[in-house]
Design a protein around this motif. Structure first.
Motif, PDB file in Angstrom:
ATOM      1  N   GLY A   1      -6.535   3.927   5.815  1.00  0.00           N
ATOM      2  CA  GLY A   1      -4.951   3.931   5.290  1.00  0.00           C
ATOM      3  C   GLY A   1      -4.247   2.708   5.474  1.00  0.00           C
ATOM      4  N   LEU A   2      -3.262   2.412   4.727  1.00  0.00           N
ATOM      5  CA  LEU A   2      -2.234   1.155   4.692  1.00  0.00           C
ATOM      6  C   LEU A   2      -0.773   2.038   4.561  1.00  0.00           C
ATOM      7  CD1 LEU A   2      -1.774  -1.580   4.703  1.00  0.00           C
ATOM      8  CD2 LEU A   2      -1.572  -1.503   2.122  1.00  0.00           C
ATOM      9  N   GLU A   3      -0.094   1.433   5.799  1.00  0.00           N
ATOM     10  CA  GLU A   3       1.328   1.841   5.775  1.00  0.00           C
ATOM     11  C   GLU A   3       2.427   0.487   5.799  1.00  0.00           C
ATOM     12  OE1 GLU A   3       4.666   3.431   9.056  1.00  0.00           O
ATOM     13  OE2 GLU A   3       2.592   3.717   9.284  1.00  0.00           O
ATOM     14  N   ILE A   4       2.943   0.415   4.915  1.00  0.00           N
ATOM     15  CA  ILE A   4       3.879  -0.833   4.904  1.00  0.00           C
ATOM     16  C   ILE A   4       5.137  -0.679   5.515  1.00  0.00           C
ATOM     17  CG2 ILE A   4       5.425  -2.494   3.466  1.00  0.00           C
ATOM     18  CD1 ILE A   4       2.190  -2.571   2.710  1.00  0.00           C
ATOM     19  N   ARG A   5       5.382  -1.147   6.592  1.00  0.00           N
ATOM     20  CA  ARG A   5       6.489  -0.983   7.501  1.00  0.00           C
ATOM     21  C   ARG A   5       7.742  -1.842   7.171  1.00  0.00           C
ATOM     22  NH1 ARG A   5       4.657   0.481  13.166  1.00  0.00           N
ATOM     23  NH2 ARG A   5       3.389   2.484  12.612  1.00  0.00           N
ATOM     24  N   ASP A   6       7.582  -3.032   6.711  1.00  0.00           N
ATOM     25  CA  ASP A   6       8.827  -4.073   6.224  1.00  0.00           C
ATOM     26  C   ASP A   6       8.456  -5.092   5.342  1.00  0.00           C
ATOM     27  OD1 ASP A   6      11.581  -4.671   6.755  1.00  0.00           O
ATOM     28  OD2 ASP A   6      10.853  -6.422   7.717  1.00  0.00           O
ATOM     29  N   THR A   7       9.225  -5.339   4.448  1.00  0.00           N
ATOM     30  CA  THR A   7       8.982  -6.658   3.608  1.00  0.00           C
ATOM     31  C   THR A   7      10.169  -7.377   3.673  1.00  0.00           C
ATOM     32  OG1 THR A   7       9.739  -5.495   1.700  1.00  0.00           O
ATOM     33  CG2 THR A   7       7.589  -5.393   1.940  1.00  0.00           C
ATOM     34  N   THR A   8      10.018  -8.896   3.667  1.00  0.00           N
ATOM     35  CA  THR A   8      10.987  -9.718   3.670  1.00  0.00           C
ATOM     36  C   THR A   8      11.000 -10.583   2.672  1.00  0.00           C
ATOM     37  OG1 THR A   8      11.290  -9.791   5.954  1.00  0.00           O
ATOM     38  CG2 THR A   8      12.494 -11.609   5.079  1.00  0.00           C
ATOM     39  N   ASP A   9      11.842 -10.855   1.481  1.00  0.00           N
ATOM     40  CA  ASP A   9      11.696 -11.622   0.387  1.00  0.00           C
ATOM     41  C   ASP A   9      10.466 -11.556  -0.302  1.00  0.00           C
ATOM     42  OD1 ASP A   9      14.101 -13.024   1.247  1.00  0.00           O
ATOM     43  OD2 ASP A   9      13.041 -14.611   2.257  1.00  0.00           O
ATOM     44  N   GLY A  10       9.808 -12.172  -0.806  1.00  0.00           N
ATOM     45  CA  GLY A  10       8.392 -12.095  -1.541  1.00  0.00           C
ATOM     46  C   GLY A  10       8.703 -11.282  -2.884  1.00  0.00           C
ATOM     47  N   THR A  11       9.683 -11.665  -3.664  1.00  0.00           N
ATOM     48  CA  THR A  11       9.931 -11.108  -4.778  1.00  0.00           C
ATOM     49  C   THR A  11       9.773 -12.153  -6.024  1.00  0.00           C
ATOM     50  OG1 THR A  11      12.231 -11.325  -4.950  1.00  0.00           O
ATOM     51  CG2 THR A  11      11.748  -9.300  -4.135  1.00  0.00           C
ATOM     52  N   ALA A  12      10.059 -11.842  -7.168  1.00  0.00           N
ATOM     53  CA  ALA A  12      10.118 -12.684  -8.251  1.00  0.00           C
ATOM     54  C   ALA A  12      11.228 -13.985  -8.074  1.00  0.00           C
ATOM     55  CB  ALA A  12      10.423 -12.237  -9.621  1.00  0.00           C
ATOM     56  N   PHE A  13      11.997 -13.918  -7.337  1.00  0.00           N
ATOM     57  CA  PHE A  13      13.093 -14.610  -6.786  1.00  0.00           C
ATOM     58  C   PHE A  13      12.849 -15.603  -5.747  1.00  0.00           C
ATOM     59  CE2 PHE A  13      14.823 -11.100  -8.879  1.00  0.00           C
ATOM     60  CZ  PHE A  13      15.320 -11.457 -10.083  1.00  0.00           C
ATOM     61  N   HIS A  14      11.598 -15.441  -5.121  1.00  0.00           N
ATOM     62  CA  HIS A  14      11.441 -16.255  -3.980  1.00  0.00           C
ATOM     63  C   HIS A  14      10.139 -16.769  -3.789  1.00  0.00           C
ATOM     64  CE1 HIS A  14      13.657 -12.475  -2.385  1.00  0.00           C
ATOM     65  NE2 HIS A  14      14.426 -13.561  -1.992  1.00  0.00           N
ATOM     66  N   GLN A  15       9.956 -17.763  -3.013  1.00  0.00           N
ATOM     67  CA  GLN A  15       8.537 -18.694  -2.913  1.00  0.00           C
ATOM     68  C   GLN A  15       7.902 -18.378  -1.765  1.00  0.00           C
ATOM     69  OE1 GLN A  15       7.682 -21.073  -5.186  1.00  0.00           O
ATOM     70  NE2 GLN A  15       9.432 -19.750  -6.386  1.00  0.00           N
ATOM     71  N   ALA A  16       8.399 -17.640  -0.799  1.00  0.00           N
ATOM     72  CA  ALA A  16       7.698 -17.235   0.383  1.00  0.00           C
ATOM     73  C   ALA A  16       8.195 -15.771   0.586  1.00  0.00           C
ATOM     74  CB  ALA A  16       8.000 -18.161   1.666  1.00  0.00           C
ATOM     75  N   GLY A  17       7.286 -15.186   1.661  1.00  0.00           N
ATOM     76  CA  GLY A  17       7.755 -13.757   1.976  1.00  0.00           C
ATOM     77  C   GLY A  17       7.108 -13.138   3.156  1.00  0.00           C
ATOM     78  N   THR A  18       7.350 -12.241   3.755  1.00  0.00           N
ATOM     79  CA  THR A  18       6.524 -11.338   4.698  1.00  0.00           C
ATOM     80  C   THR A  18       6.434 -10.035   4.305  1.00  0.00           C
ATOM     81  OG1 THR A  18       8.392 -11.053   6.074  1.00  0.00           O
ATOM     82  CG2 THR A  18       7.437 -13.058   6.474  1.00  0.00           C
ATOM     83  N   VAL A  19       5.315  -9.327   4.872  1.00  0.00           N
ATOM     84  CA  VAL A  19       5.016  -8.024   4.861  1.00  0.00           C
ATOM     85  C   VAL A  19       4.391  -7.602   6.225  1.00  0.00           C
ATOM     86  CG1 VAL A  19       3.677  -6.275   3.663  1.00  0.00           C
ATOM     87  CG2 VAL A  19       4.427  -8.216   2.416  1.00  0.00           C
ATOM     88  N   THR A  20       5.153  -6.573   6.872  1.00  0.00           N
ATOM     89  CA  THR A  20       4.410  -6.080   8.061  1.00  0.00           C
ATOM     90  C   THR A  20       3.786  -4.774   7.649  1.00  0.00           C
ATOM     91  OG1 THR A  20       6.398  -7.071   8.957  1.00  0.00           O
ATOM     92  CG2 THR A  20       5.448  -5.661  10.347  1.00  0.00           C
ATOM     93  N   PHE A  21       2.825  -4.721   8.247  1.00  0.00           N
ATOM     94  CA  PHE A  21       2.006  -3.188   7.921  1.00  0.00           C
ATOM     95  C   PHE A  21       1.117  -2.936   9.148  1.00  0.00           C
ATOM     96  CE2 PHE A  21      -0.904  -6.966   7.384  1.00  0.00           C
ATOM     97  CZ  PHE A  21      -2.081  -6.544   7.547  1.00  0.00           C
ATOM     98  N   VAL A  22       0.649  -1.629   8.844  1.00  0.00           N
ATOM     99  CA  VAL A  22      -0.216  -0.990   9.742  1.00  0.00           C
ATOM    100  C   VAL A  22      -1.492  -0.566   8.803  1.00  0.00           C
ATOM    101  CG1 VAL A  22      -0.928   0.856  11.411  1.00  0.00           C
ATOM    102  CG2 VAL A  22       1.353  -0.350  11.444  1.00  0.00           C
ATOM    103  N   ALA A  23      -2.786  -0.959   9.332  1.00  0.00           N
ATOM    104  CA  ALA A  23      -4.005  -0.460   8.412  1.00  0.00           C
ATOM    105  C   ALA A  23      -4.680   0.071   9.293  1.00  0.00           C
ATOM    106  CB  ALA A  23      -4.777  -1.956   7.899  1.00  0.00           C
ATOM    107  N   ARG A  24      -5.174   1.207   8.976  1.00  0.00           N
ATOM    108  CA  ARG A  24      -5.873   2.096   9.943  1.00  0.00           C
ATOM    109  C   ARG A  24      -7.442   2.189   9.680  1.00  0.00           C
ATOM    110  NH1 ARG A  24      -0.945   4.059   9.440  1.00  0.00           N
ATOM    111  NH2 ARG A  24      -0.004   4.660  11.487  1.00  0.00           N
ATOM    112  N   TYR A  25      -8.347   2.342  10.420  1.00  0.00           N
ATOM    113  CA  TYR A  25      -9.788   2.047  10.200  1.00  0.00           C
ATOM    114  C   TYR A  25     -10.383   2.866  11.355  1.00  0.00           C
ATOM    115  CZ  TYR A  25      -9.521  -1.066  14.059  1.00  0.00           C
ATOM    116  OH  TYR A  25      -9.248  -1.567  15.432  1.00  0.00           O
ATOM    117  N   THR A  26     -11.669   3.149  10.842  1.00  0.00           N
ATOM    118  CA  THR A  26     -12.670   3.742  12.043  1.00  0.00           C
ATOM    119  C   THR A  26     -13.822   2.821  12.041  1.00  0.00           C
ATOM    120  OG1 THR A  26     -13.814   4.885  10.285  1.00  0.00           O
ATOM    121  CG2 THR A  26     -12.084   6.075  11.478  1.00  0.00           C
TER     122      THR A  26
END
Length: 143
Positions: A88-113
């Motif tokens: 499972g994947l949970e996106i916690r936060d995004t900064t920039d990263g849209t069509a109007f940006h050249q850079a961005g960040t994505v904070t996430f938690v990926a669950r695994y076994t």
């Protein structure tokens, strides 16, 4: 009617165009991340690239992962652990990263076994545009 997505590596988990997308969005895999995996469509935002890369890890699509990795940080290959299953994947936060940006960040938690034990990967990933498309640069592991 769903059809099986063709895979070169028979050890990859099965994915069908009609199955739920591993990224967690409410669309079927074929209408969600598979369209980016197969190309020529590219993810329009850093978050959608993050989601499609997570799905690529789930289905073990090495070609897509390498294609969407920044050239300066791209490894020679992706080493998939056959005993690891993404859960499972949970996106916690995004900064920039849209069509109007050249850079961005994505904070996430990926669950695994892994080996019967549950775990999670918490990361703040950096993305940038390369030749007009979003690519993964690197990330910082978080607690």
């Amino acid at each position: 009617m769903s059809r099986r997505v063709t895979r070169k590596n028979p050890t990859r988990p099965a994915a069908t165009t009609g199955s739920p997308c591993p990224c967690g969005l409410p669309a079927p895999y074929g209408e969600c991340c598979a369209r980016f995996h197969a190309g020529p469509a590219t993810a329009p935002t850093a978050e959608l690239l993050m989601r499609s890369r997570y799905s690529a890890f789930v289905v073990r699509d090495e070609a897509y992962l390498l294609r969407t990795w920044a050239p300066e940080t791209r490894p020679g290959e992706v080493d998939f652990d056959p005993s690891l299953r993404w859960a499972g994947l949970e996106i916690r936060d995004t900064t920039d990263g849209t069509a109007f940006h050249q850079a961005g960040t994505v904070t996430f938690v990926a669950r695994y076994t892994h080996g019967g034990e549950q775990g999670s990967l918490h990361e703040r990933s950096r993305f940038r545009r390369h030749e007009g498309a979003w690519v993964y640069v690197d990330g910082d592991f978080l607690d």
